[in-house]
Design a protein around this motif. Structure first.
Motif, PDB file in Angstrom:
ATOM      1  N   THR A 182       0.797  -1.240   0.000  1.00  0.00           N
ATOM      2  CA  THR A 182       0.000   0.000   0.000  1.00  0.00           C
ATOM      3  C   THR A 182       0.825   1.283   0.000  1.00  0.00           C
ATOM      4  O   THR A 182       0.312   2.338  -0.350  1.00  0.00           O
ATOM      5  CB  THR A 182      -0.950   0.046   1.217  1.00  0.00           C
ATOM      6  OG1 THR A 182      -0.188  -0.046   2.427  1.00  0.00           O
ATOM      7  CG2 THR A 182      -1.960  -1.089   1.164  1.00  0.00           C
ATOM      8  N   VAL A 183       2.098   1.223   0.373  1.00  0.00           N
ATOM      9  CA  VAL A 183       2.936   2.424   0.360  1.00  0.00           C
ATOM     10  C   VAL A 183       3.557   2.551  -1.025  1.00  0.00           C
ATOM     11  O   VAL A 183       4.251   1.638  -1.488  1.00  0.00           O
ATOM     12  CB  VAL A 183       4.033   2.359   1.441  1.00  0.00           C
ATOM     13  CG1 VAL A 183       4.942   3.575   1.355  1.00  0.00           C
ATOM     14  CG2 VAL A 183       3.391   2.291   2.816  1.00  0.00           C
ATOM     15  N   ILE A 194       8.665   6.899   7.011  1.00  0.00           N
ATOM     16  CA  ILE A 194       7.927   5.643   6.907  1.00  0.00           C
ATOM     17  C   ILE A 194       8.860   4.515   6.469  1.00  0.00           C
ATOM     18  O   ILE A 194       8.727   3.372   6.933  1.00  0.00           O
ATOM     19  CB  ILE A 194       6.733   5.799   5.948  1.00  0.00           C
ATOM     20  CG1 ILE A 194       5.695   6.735   6.586  1.00  0.00           C
ATOM     21  CG2 ILE A 194       6.100   4.454   5.614  1.00  0.00           C
ATOM     22  CD1 ILE A 194       4.485   7.034   5.723  1.00  0.00           C
ATOM     23  N   LEU A 195       9.826   4.831   5.598  1.00  0.00           N
ATOM     24  CA  LEU A 195      10.807   3.825   5.173  1.00  0.00           C
ATOM     25  C   LEU A 195      11.539   3.243   6.371  1.00  0.00           C
ATOM     26  O   LEU A 195      11.676   2.012   6.503  1.00  0.00           O
ATOM     27  CB  LEU A 195      11.813   4.454   4.199  1.00  0.00           C
ATOM     28  CG  LEU A 195      13.057   3.616   3.896  1.00  0.00           C
ATOM     29  CD1 LEU A 195      12.690   2.328   3.178  1.00  0.00           C
ATOM     30  CD2 LEU A 195      14.064   4.415   3.071  1.00  0.00           C
ATOM     31  N   MET A 593       1.452   9.913   5.782  1.00  0.00           N
ATOM     32  CA  MET A 593       0.667   8.681   5.733  1.00  0.00           C
ATOM     33  C   MET A 593      -0.407   8.741   4.651  1.00  0.00           C
ATOM     34  O   MET A 593      -0.747   7.723   4.047  1.00  0.00           O
ATOM     35  CB  MET A 593       0.046   8.393   7.101  1.00  0.00           C
ATOM     36  CG  MET A 593       1.072   7.879   8.094  1.00  0.00           C
ATOM     37  SD  MET A 593       0.351   7.439   9.668  1.00  0.00           S
ATOM     38  CE  MET A 593       0.022   9.027  10.390  1.00  0.00           C
ATOM     39  N   ILE A 594      -0.933   9.937   4.388  1.00  0.00           N
ATOM     40  CA  ILE A 594      -1.942  10.077   3.336  1.00  0.00           C
ATOM     41  C   ILE A 594      -1.292  10.014   1.958  1.00  0.00           C
ATOM     42  O   ILE A 594      -1.702   9.235   1.093  1.00  0.00           O
ATOM     43  CB  ILE A 594      -2.716  11.405   3.497  1.00  0.00           C
ATOM     44  CG1 ILE A 594      -3.555  11.380   4.773  1.00  0.00           C
ATOM     45  CG2 ILE A 594      -3.607  11.648   2.282  1.00  0.00           C
ATOM     46  CD1 ILE A 594      -4.240  12.708   5.072  1.00  0.00           C
ATOM     47  N   VAL A 595      -0.252  10.832   1.745  1.00  0.00           N
ATOM     48  CA  VAL A 595       0.288  10.986   0.384  1.00  0.00           C
ATOM     49  C   VAL A 595       1.172   9.814  -0.046  1.00  0.00           C
ATOM     50  O   VAL A 595       1.555   9.732  -1.212  1.00  0.00           O
ATOM     51  CB  VAL A 595       1.059  12.320   0.236  1.00  0.00           C
ATOM     52  CG1 VAL A 595       0.146  13.497   0.514  1.00  0.00           C
ATOM     53  CG2 VAL A 595       2.294  12.365   1.126  1.00  0.00           C
ATOM     54  N   THR A 596       1.522   8.940   0.886  1.00  0.00           N
ATOM     55  CA  THR A 596       2.295   7.759   0.482  1.00  0.00           C
ATOM     56  C   THR A 596       1.417   6.532   0.301  1.00  0.00           C
ATOM     57  O   THR A 596       1.903   5.465  -0.059  1.00  0.00           O
ATOM     58  CB  THR A 596       3.388   7.427   1.521  1.00  0.00           C
ATOM     59  OG1 THR A 596       2.778   7.227   2.802  1.00  0.00           O
ATOM     60  CG2 THR A 596       4.416   8.523   1.611  1.00  0.00           C
ATOM     61  N   SER A 597       0.124   6.677   0.540  1.00  0.00           N
ATOM     62  CA  SER A 597      -0.788   5.544   0.406  1.00  0.00           C
ATOM     63  C   SER A 597      -1.254   5.414  -1.044  1.00  0.00           C
ATOM     64  O   SER A 597      -1.622   6.402  -1.690  1.00  0.00           O
ATOM     65  CB  SER A 597      -2.002   5.722   1.327  1.00  0.00           C
ATOM     66  OG  SER A 597      -2.968   4.724   1.052  1.00  0.00           O
ATOM     67  N   SER A 600      -4.715   6.903  -1.875  1.00  0.00           N
ATOM     68  CA  SER A 600      -4.971   8.344  -1.843  1.00  0.00           C
ATOM     69  C   SER A 600      -4.987   8.919  -3.261  1.00  0.00           C
ATOM     70  O   SER A 600      -4.160   8.558  -4.097  1.00  0.00           O
ATOM     71  CB  SER A 600      -3.895   9.049  -1.011  1.00  0.00           C
ATOM     72  OG  SER A 600      -4.033  10.447  -1.089  1.00  0.00           O
ATOM     73  N   SER A 601      -5.922   9.838  -3.528  1.00  0.00           N
ATOM     74  CA  SER A 601      -5.992  10.459  -4.862  1.00  0.00           C
ATOM     75  C   SER A 601      -4.844  11.443  -5.081  1.00  0.00           C
ATOM     76  O   SER A 601      -4.433  11.699  -6.215  1.00  0.00           O
ATOM     77  CB  SER A 601      -7.336  11.175  -5.031  1.00  0.00           C
ATOM     78  OG  SER A 601      -7.497  12.151  -4.011  1.00  0.00           O
ATOM     79  N   ILE A 602      -4.319  12.015  -4.003  1.00  0.00           N
ATOM     80  CA  ILE A 602      -3.149  12.898  -4.081  1.00  0.00           C
ATOM     81  C   ILE A 602      -1.988  12.172  -3.419  1.00  0.00           C
ATOM     82  O   ILE A 602      -2.058  11.847  -2.235  1.00  0.00           O
ATOM     83  CB  ILE A 602      -3.390  14.244  -3.347  1.00  0.00           C
ATOM     84  CG1 ILE A 602      -4.617  14.954  -3.917  1.00  0.00           C
ATOM     85  CG2 ILE A 602      -2.153  15.121  -3.435  1.00  0.00           C
ATOM     86  CD1 ILE A 602      -4.467  15.430  -5.332  1.00  0.00           C
ATOM     87  N   ASN A 603      -0.941  11.904  -4.191  1.00  0.00           N
ATOM     88  CA  ASN A 603       0.175  11.170  -3.601  1.00  0.00           C
ATOM     89  C   ASN A 603       1.465  11.968  -3.630  1.00  0.00           C
ATOM     90  O   ASN A 603       1.507  13.102  -4.111  1.00  0.00           O
ATOM     91  CB  ASN A 603       0.344   9.790  -4.263  1.00  0.00           C
ATOM     92  CG  ASN A 603       0.716   9.885  -5.732  1.00  0.00           C
ATOM     93  OD1 ASN A 603       1.576  10.680  -6.111  1.00  0.00           O
ATOM     94  ND2 ASN A 603       0.072   9.082  -6.564  1.00  0.00           N
ATOM     95  N   ILE A 604       2.497  11.358  -3.144  1.00  0.00           N
ATOM     96  CA  ILE A 604       3.774  12.033  -2.938  1.00  0.00           C
ATOM     97  C   ILE A 604       4.369  12.559  -4.243  1.00  0.00           C
ATOM     98  O   ILE A 604       4.995  13.621  -4.287  1.00  0.00           O
ATOM     99  CB  ILE A 604       4.746  11.043  -2.228  1.00  0.00           C
ATOM    100  CG1 ILE A 604       5.876  11.772  -1.534  1.00  0.00           C
ATOM    101  CG2 ILE A 604       5.261   9.976  -3.168  1.00  0.00           C
ATOM    102  CD1 ILE A 604       6.657  10.877  -0.583  1.00  0.00           C
TER     103      ILE A 604
END
Length: 679
Positions: A182-183, A194-195, A593-597, A600-604
C-alpha cells in the motif's frame, strides 16, 4: 523488563488457552511495551497521529497501522531480550550437536533427565507418545510422572515465549505485507520516516527469528507437551500442533524467512538499490576526505564557511550503519534481489567488510556461513533455470550471467573478508580520527558554526560509533568455511586508533552539550523561516491545481500554524525557552501517511511535481527538513545519545578488561575509562 507472566498448570489459565481475541490485540504485548525506550520518539509521534484522527477516516486506519509497526519493533526488542536471558540461563547450549553442559540441567528450566529430554529434542517433530520413553529411562519417566506439576510450572514462562514468537510472526508479517503493497514509495529522500519504520520492523522480524535458533525450542515444546499429557490424562496442549508446525517451518530460520518474505522481496530490492549510493560513499575514504563530507567548510573554497558542502549526503551518512544492516539481512532473506544488475556491487561492498550479523547485544551469527548455506543454493537454482531459457530469451541470458557473477562473489568474498576487513575498518578509523579531531578544533574556535553543522556532527558520531562497536564485535571472532578449523580473525586488539576515536567522540559530545542553547536557537530560527517557504509552496499554481481535499488542506495549515507560532529566540534567553514540537511532527506524519498511500488520490509524486518546478526545495523536502530540525529543539539530547552512546560495549566488557586501549591525548597517555563507554 517487566515481570514475566506466570500460569498455573490448569487448562483455564494455561498459556496454551490464549483466546483468539487476545492473539491480535496490542494488549497482548503489554509486558514488552513497558520496556524503556531510550532513543526513539517515533512511537509517541505515531500515537499522537492516531489520537487526533477520526476513527472512521482512512488516516486513522493508516495511523493505527504505523503505530503498530513502531510498537511491534519494540515488541521484537523485548522478545530478543527474553531469548537472550534464556540463553544466558542455559549457558549458551550447543543445540546443533545436542551437547548440553551440567549447568544446563541445573538451571531449573528442564527436568534433570538428559536421556529423555535429548531424545525428545532429537526426534522432533515426532510425538512424545510414540518414542517409548520407558525403554530409554524408566526411572526417569517415573520421576517425571511424580513431579510433572512442578516441572510444568518451570517451563510455562518459556512455552509462553514460544507462543509470543508465533503470534509476533503472524502479526509482523501481516503488517510488512500490507505496508509493502500500500505504500507507493519507499525511498530515503522522499519518504524516509515511513521507510525507516518499515525497515526497522523488517529487520526486527528477521533478527527475532534468527535468534530463536539459539534457544532449545524443540526441547521446550516436546517436554512441555509430555508433562501436559501426564497432568491432563493424555490430552495434548491446545497449541501443540501449531507450535510444532511453526518451529518446523523455521528450522533453520532462514528457510522460513525466505518463504515468508518472498512476496515483499521486490520492494526490499528497491530499497537496497536506493541506499546503495550512500553505502558506496561511506566506504570511499578518499572521497569523504577530499570533498569535505565531514568538513564544516567547502573543500575547494576553504575561505568560505558553509553548513557542509553536501548537506543532504552528509546527513544521510548518519544512517549508513542502518543501511548496511538492511543490506546484510535483506539479501540473506530475499536472495532473488541479488540478481538485480546493481545489487552485486552493493552486496560485495558490505559483505567484504563484515564477518558477522549482530542479532542482539553480543549475540551473532556468522555472516558468510549463512550466505553459503542459504543464499548460494538459491542463486544456483536461478542460474540453472536461466540456463534452460537462454536459447529463447535475451533476458534469461542476462540473468544467467548475473547469477554466475553472484555465485562467484558469494563463493570468494568470505576469504576476501577474512583478509581485508580489519584493514578496511582501520583505514576508516584513521579517517574519522582525523576528521573528528579537525571538527573539535574548528568548533571550539568557531562555536557559532556548530549549530548549522549539527546534522554533520551527528553523522561523524554515528560513523565513529559504528567503527568502535564493529571493532569490539569482531575481536576474537572465529570464522572459517570448516567449522572444525575455526581460528580467530587476526585483529590487533591493542590498535591505538580505537582509543583516539573514543577520545574524539568524547570531546565532540562535550562540545554539543556545551552549546545546546545555541543549537536550539538556530533550529528555532530555521523553523521560523521555513514557515514562509512552506506557505509560499502551498500557494504555487501547481499546488492550487491539485485541489487538495479538506483533510490535507487542514493538515498543511496546521503545520504552517505550528511553525509560525514557534517562539522567537532573543539574546541569551534561548535556554529558558521551552518548546514542545510534537504537534508539528504529528501533523507532518499524518500528511506523509496520506500521500504515500496507494489509496490516496493525491500522492507524494503529485506534491513533488507541483512544487519542485519553483526552483527551490520541494514541499516534501521542506517538510522533512522541518521535521528533522524540530528534533534539535526538544529532542537534541535524545539524538546525541542515539549517535554518540557506546552503551552496547557493556556486553563486550571481557574485551574491555582484557585489552588495554591507549591513546595519546593532550601530550599524555589517556586510558579508556568507563565514562567513554557508558556515558
Amino acid at each position: 523488563m517487566a515481570k514475566p507472566r506466570s500460569f498455573s498448570s490448569n487448562q483455564e489459565s494455561s498459556p496454551m488457552s490464549v483466546k483468539s481475541k487476545d492473539w491480535d490485540n496490542l494488549s497482548r504485548w503489554s509486558e514488552y511495551l513497558n520496556l524503556e525506550e531510550p532513543f526513539a520518539s517515533s512511537s509517541t509521534s505515531w500515537k499522537h497521529a492516531v489520537s487526533e484522527a477520526h476513527p472512521s477516516s482512512g488516516i486513522f486506519q493508516k495511523s493505527l497501522q504505523m503505530e503498530w509497526v513502531v510498537q511491534l519493533s519494540k515488541v521484537a526488542e523485548g522478545l530478543l531480550c527474553k531469548m537472550y536471558r534464556l540463553n544466558q540461563i542455559l549457558e549458551k547450549p550447543d543445540l546443533a550437536s545436542h551437547t548440553f553442559s551440567e549447568s544446563f540441567w541445573k538451571a531449573g528450566v528442564f527436568p534433570n533427565l538428559p536421556r529423555i529430554c535429548v531424545l525428545l529434542s532429537k526426534k522432533f517433530p515426532e510425538h512424545p507418545n510414540k518414542l517409548q520413553l520407558e525403554r530409554v529411562d524408566k526411572l526417569g519417566l517415573d520421576h517425571l510422572n511424580d513431579n510433572a506439576e512442578v516441572y510444568i510450572q518451570n517451563l510455562e514462562t518459556w512455552i509462553t515465549l514460544l507462543l509470543d514468537l508465533m503470534a509476533f510472526r503472524e502479526q509482523a508479517l501481516r503488517l510488512i505485507l500490507d505496508l509493502s503493497s500500500t505504500v507507493i514509495t519507499l525511498l530515503p529522500h522522499q519518504n524516509s520516516l515511513i521507510l525507516h519504520a518499515f525497515m526497522d520492523l523488517f529487520c526486527s522480524f528477521v533478527r527475532v527469528n534468527l535468534f530463536s535458533e539459539k534457544i532449545p525450542r524443540k526441547m521446550i515444546i516436546q517436554v512441555y507437551d509430555l508433562l501436559y499429557t501426564i497432568t491432563k490424562g493424555g490430552r495434548d496442549c491446545e497449541f501443540y500442533h501449531r507450535l510444532v508446525q511453526f518451529v518446523d517451518s523455521f528450522d533453520p530460520p532462514v528457510k522460513g524467512l525466505q518463504e515468508d518474505l518472498n512476496f515483499v522481496s521486490p520492494r526490499i530490492g528497491e530499497v537496497l538499490e536506493a541506499v546503495g549510493p550512500i553505502i558506496f560513499l561511506s566506504t570511499d575514504t578518499k572521497k569523504l576526505r577530499n570533498e569535505g563530507f565531514l568538513s564544516p567548510f567547502h573543500p575547494r573554497y576553504p575561505d568560505i564557511l558553509t553548513n557542509s558542502a553536501h548537506p543532504m549526503r552528509a546527513q544521510d551518512l548518519a544512517n549508513v550503519t542502518t543501511y548496511r544492516e538492511w543490506v546484510l539481512l535483506g539479501y540473506l532473506v530475499c536472495p532473488d534481489e541479488l540478481l538485480r544488475v546493481t545489487s552485486i556491487d552493493i552486496a560485495m561492498v558490505v559483505l567484504k567488510e563484515n564477518l558477522i550479523i549482530t542479532l542482539f547485544r553480543d549475540e551473532y551469527v556468522l555472516l558468510h556461513e549463512e550466505y553459503l548455506l542459504h543464499v548460494l543454493p538459491k542463486v544456483l537454482e536461478s542460474k540453472k533455470m536461466a540456463k534452460y531459457g537462454r536459447a529463447k530469451q535475451k533476458e534469461a541470458d542476462l540473468e544467467y550471467n548475473v547469477a554466475k557473477q553472484v555465485e562467484k562473489m558469494i563463493s570468494e568474498v568470505h576469504d576476501l573478508a577474512i583478509i581485508s576487513c580489519d584493514g578496511i575498518h582501520r583505514e576508516r578509523r584513521i579517517l574519522l580520527k582525523q576528521e573528528i579531531g579537525r571538527m573539535v578544533l574548528f568548533f571550539a574556535d568557531q562555536p557559532s558554526l556548530l549549530a548549522p553543522n549539527i546534522q554533520m556532527v551527528f553523522s561523524a558520531l554515528a560513523l565513529a560509533q559504528c567503527e568502535v562497536i564493529w571493532f569490539f564485535q569482531h575481536v576474537g571472532v572465529a570464522s572459517s568455511k570448516s567449522k572444525a578449523a575455526r581460528v580467530p580473525i587476526d585483529i590487533d586488539a591493542a590498535d591505538p586508533t580505537v582509543g583516539f576515536l573514543l577520545d574524539g567522540m568524547d570531546k565532540l559530545c562535550s562540545l554539543v552539550r556545551k552549546y545546546v542553547a545555541a543549537i536550539k536557537g538556530y533550529a528555532l530560527s530555521y523553523l521560523s523561516s521555513s514557515a514562509g517557504r512552506i506557505r509560499f509552496l502551498l500557494g504555487t499554481p501547481g499546488m492550487v491545481a491539485l485541489d487538495l481535499d479538506s483533510t490535507l488542506k487542514g493538515l498543511f495549515q496546521q503545520v504552517v500554524h505550528c511553525l509560525e507560532n514557534i517562539p522567537k529566540p532573543q539574546g541569551e534567553n534561548i535556554s529558558a525557552v521551552t518548546c514542545d514540537l510534537s504537534e508539528l511532527r504529528k501533523h507532518w506524519l499524518s500528511i506523509l501517511m496520506i500521500v504515500t498511500s496507494s489509496r490516496s488520490s493525491i500522492n507524494i509524486r503529485h506534491l513533488e511535481k507541483a512544487t519542485v518546478s519553483t526552483g527551490k526545495e520541494g514541499l516534501l523536502s521542506e517538510g522533512n527538513a522541518a521535521y528533522n530540525w524540530s528534533r534539535c529543539v526538544d529532542e537534541l539530547m535524545c539524538q546525541l545519545s542515539k549517535h554518540g552512546s557506546l552503551k552496547n560495549l557493556y556486553f563486550y566488557h571481557h574485551h574491555l578488561t582484557a585489552v588495554r586501549i591507549f591513546s595519546i591525548a593532550n601530550g599524555k597517555i589517556h586510558c579508556l575509562q568507563e565514562h567513554h563507554v557508558w556515558a
